[in-house]
Design an enzyme around this catalytic site. Structure first.
Site, PDB file in Angstrom:
ATOM      1  CD  GLU A 152      -3.058  -1.040   2.194  1.00 31.51           C
ATOM      2  OE1 GLU A 152      -2.787  -0.427   3.235  1.00 31.51           O
ATOM      3  OE2 GLU A 152      -4.134  -1.631   2.009  1.00 31.51           O
ATOM      4  CD  GLU A 309      -3.950  -6.243   2.698  1.00 33.17           C
ATOM      5  OE1 GLU A 309      -4.651  -5.682   3.553  1.00 33.17           O
ATOM      6  OE2 GLU A 309      -2.771  -5.937   2.483  1.00 33.17           O
ATOM      7  CD1 TRP A 317      -7.941  -1.623   9.965  1.00 34.43           C
ATOM      8  CD2 TRP A 317      -9.309  -0.057   9.153  1.00 34.43           C
ATOM      9  NE1 TRP A 317      -8.382  -2.051   8.727  1.00 34.43           N
ATOM     10  CE2 TRP A 317      -9.215  -1.106   8.200  1.00 34.43           C
ATOM     11  CE3 TRP A 317     -10.124   1.032   8.861  1.00 34.43           C
ATOM     12  CZ2 TRP A 317      -9.913  -1.100   6.986  1.00 34.43           C
ATOM     13  CZ3 TRP A 317     -10.821   1.045   7.647  1.00 34.43           C
ATOM     14  CH2 TRP A 317     -10.706  -0.014   6.730  1.00 34.43           C
ATOM     15  CE  LYS A 358      -3.129  -7.155  21.845  1.00 31.48           C
ATOM     16  NZ  LYS A 358      -2.648  -5.834  21.418  1.00 31.48           N
ATOM     17  CG  HIS A 360      -7.448  -6.994  11.045  1.00 30.90           C
ATOM     18  ND1 HIS A 360      -7.863  -7.936  10.120  1.00 30.90           N
ATOM     19  CD2 HIS A 360      -7.583  -5.791  10.454  1.00 30.90           C
ATOM     20  CE1 HIS A 360      -8.236  -7.295   9.011  1.00 30.90           C
ATOM     21  NE2 HIS A 360      -8.078  -6.000   9.190  1.00 30.90           N
TER      22      HIS A 360
END
Ligand code: GAL
Length: 667
Positions: A152, A309, A317, A358, A360
């Site tokens: 990204e 992804e 987030w 952790k 996610h």
């Protein structure tokens, strides 16, 4: 048309076993679980620089050797990443110039990721050299099928090296002539004449930020810096592994890089797809995501792209990370394939035990086994994807294009005037896209300098800036039989944000559209005008161009204020084609009705004859048809003939009910 690197849909994702280096049993377990989950690919090494080069010039590739062998033995394709997205501590400590300087002028300390200067010769050299080692070591490894460059690309750096590079870039752009730059930037305004190149710095809040031409130049420079950073990264890879295709993962409609330019450098376009499902209006989210898929497919020249992804469950987030409802992610994955993706990939395979991500979503949760809702959904999807190999490589054919141009997006954002609050260019484009999406008509999302000639209809919302050559491109497209629609505030400035003189839309476009726009009214939130079109009234909001017909037919007029009864929608015959102008912004109901008129007038048929209720999206790719329910209730459709359900292998016809998040793939 078929074109593909693989003969199957890639199902896999980011895999970071380097975080589990001390627990080899987890590596073994991962192989067992990947097989169970019908995962056929792993993207490795994205953030592994610290493991590959723990000290300057000290390398540790053995774990990567073992990993690639293990993945290969288990039949997995490997997408091998270059690690420039995050650098080891030692590198930044020894060479502080590699760290980014923010707009404040202060250099960042070591930390996070993507925190590097785009110009630093040292960083570029270090990246090239680790990439060279990776390429040399794995050039013949049978598992390695593709390069995933960095991660990204984003952001910008304001260090002295970048300032100097910017000045050099400007010298090239403006033929080494400050007179030219001063003219193009209209620097006589407020006495901003530049008399020495060294006076130019990057735009800053506390410095020069009112010269929109300069802001555009900086955007172009930053975008090109990313692309040249990428070219530097891939140089050793192209030399050593010329047959391994290269991609880098893009982020939605991220406006810091001109993706339409960048995509031309890639063998395959890929992007990271994180819709905010189940947090509001799922149909809008689906529409928005469909648009982005189409944009990336178009950027790759219509070839299949990769969904590099997506999360198999939640992200970490958002402000509040709601769990998407069961089967939502599978539906989202199928949508990607329907729009041209040849992959369904996740961030991430296994949840990390510590660190920022952790919590996610991952295919394998902290519990470590396969008995979870998410794991089961991923395996079912993987099994289903295996039945869709027919679709791999298939292009989508579009007869309609919407111009959503990166540089125009920058220009729309940066000028001061009219309605300064309502400048959501990309959203304006999706509003025009909506009708076609709902009707199952494939649309390409193009740049202003793409080829229009293959489309029956080209729609250009808010095409404020016209780059060199665009006017003649529009002119010859319409003259030769094309149908082109432009909206309010189109054709106002050139690439340096200098207004066209002699009336809008600029130059020959007044003849193409048969109009002259004299003024533009801006309406604060809550205020509106009214437009009557075919006996129905619509709200005109935000922007209303006030125009004169110079030969165009007036299809609709305003009904209020001092410009009541003046044209709001026009149609002009020009050569063999037609040019339409819609002079006002609208919530969407007018766009829908007007698009439907154009669809009927120009015989633009939906891609299938299946009739479905609103909330169902239908997409055709090759001979395969995807029918997806994005509504929050069950919905019905009527199949026009008998099909084979590719997932169940059963015949299907007539009336079908789809439950929430259910999809059909038929042929
Ligand atoms: C992406 C990024 C991944 C991971 C993911 C989390 O933007 O490329 O590395 O951070 O977000 O959603």
């Amino acid at each position: 048309m078929k074109e593909s690197i693989f003969d199957h849909i890639i199902h896999g994702g980011d895999y970071n076993p380097d975080q589990w280096i001390d627990t080899p049993e987890i590596w073994d377990e991962d192989m067992r679980l990947m097989n169970l989950a019908h995962v056929n690919s792993a993207t490795v090494g994205i953030f592994a620089w610290g493991m590959l080069e723990p000290e300057e010039g000290v390398y540790n590739f053995e774990w990567m050797d073992k990993l690639l062998d293990m993945l290969h033995k288990n039949g997995k394709d490997v997408i091998l990443a270059t690690p420039s997205g995050a650098r080891p501590n030692w590198l930044a400590q020894k060479y502080p110039e590699v760290l980014r300087v923010e707009e404040s002028g202060i250099r960042n300390e070591y930390g996070v990721r993507h925190n590097h200067c785009l110009t630093s010769p040292i960083y570029r050299e270090k990246v090239r050299s680790i990439n060279r080692l990776l390429a040399e070591r794995y050039k013949d490894h049978p598992a390695v099928k593709m390069w995933h460059i960095s991660n990204e690309y984003c952001g910008e750096c304001h260090c002295e090296l970048c300032q100097e590079a910017f000045r050099e870039w400007l010298k090239k752009e403006y033929h080494n002539s400050l007179d030219e730059l001063n003219f193009k930037w209209w620097n006589g305004f407020w006495s901003h004449q530049v008399t020495d190149w060294s006076q130019i710095n990057s735009p800053k809040f506390r410095g020069e930020n009112h010269v929109s031409a300069m802001k555009l130049a900086w955007k172009r420079f930053v975008s090109e810096s990313h692309i040249s950073f990428f070219e530097n990264e891939i140089a050793p890879l192209k030399e050593i592994t010329p047959n391994i295709p290269i991609t880098t993962n893009f982020m939605k409609m991220y406006d810091g890089i001109n993706y339409q330019d960048f995509a031309k450098k890639l063998d395959l376009v890929s992007w990271d797809n994180y819709p905010a499902w189940d947090k509001g209006n799922n149909e809008n989210e689906a529409l928005d995501t469909a648009f982005v898929h189409d944009a990336f497919r178009t950027m790759g020249g219509g070839k299949p792209f990769f969904m590099m992804e997506s999360t198999p469950s939640l992200v970490n987030w958002h402000d509040v990370n709601k769990l998407p409802r069961p089967n939502r992610q599978a539906l989202s994955a199928i949508q990607a394939v329907a729009h041209g993706a040849d992959s369904v990939q996740y961030f991430q395979w296994r949840k990390s035990r510590g660190g920022h991500e952790k919590f996610h979503g991952a295919v394998v949760d902290h519990c470590g086994h396969e008995n979870t809702r998410v794991f089961k959904e991923v395996s079912t999807l993987g099994e289903n994807l295996e039945k869709l190999s027919n679709v791999v490589g298939e292009h989508c054919n579009s007869k309609v294009a919407i111009i959503c141009d990166w540089e125009n997006g920058w220009a729309v954002k940066s000028f001061c005037g009219y309605n300064n609050l309502q400048r959501d260019y990309y959203h304006e484009c999706t509003k025009w896209y909506a009708t076609f999406w709902k009707k199952g008509i494939s649309v390409d999302i193009i740049a202003m300098d793409d080829d229009y000639s293959k489309y029956d209809l080209v729609i250009a919302p808010f095409l404020y800036m016209l780059k060199e050559g665009t006017i003649s491109r529009i002119e010859s497209y319409v003259k030769n039989g094309g149908n082109f629609l432009a909206t309010y505030l189109s054709g106002i400035v050139d690439k340096d944000d200098l207004c066209f003189l002699g009336g809008f839309p600029g130059n020959e476009l007044k003849d193409v559209f048969g109009i002259w726009v004299e003024e533009t009214d801006s309406l604060p939130e809550g205020m509106k005008n009214v437009v009557e079109y075919k006996g129905k009234e619509y709200d005109a909001i935000n922007f209303c161009d006030i125009l004169h017909s110079k030969g165009a037919d007036v299809l609709a007029t305003y009904k209020q204020d001092f410009y009541s009864e003046t044209p709001a929608v026009t149609e002009n015959n020009y050569g063999k084609g037609k040019a339409y102008y819609t002079a006002f912004a609208n919530k969407g109901d007018f766009f829908e009705d007007f698009s439907n008129s154009l669809i009927n007038e120009h015989n633009i048929a939906p891609d299938t004859d299946i009739k479905a209720e609103d909330g169902i999206s239908i997409r055709k790719r090759g001979n395969t048809i995807f029918v997806m329910n994005f509504a929050d209730t069950e919905k019905e459709l009527v199949l026009d003939k008998e099909y084979i359900n590719l997932i169940t292998n059963e015949k299907i016809s007539g009336k079908v009910t789809l439950s929430v998040c259910e999809y059909l793939v038929i042929e």
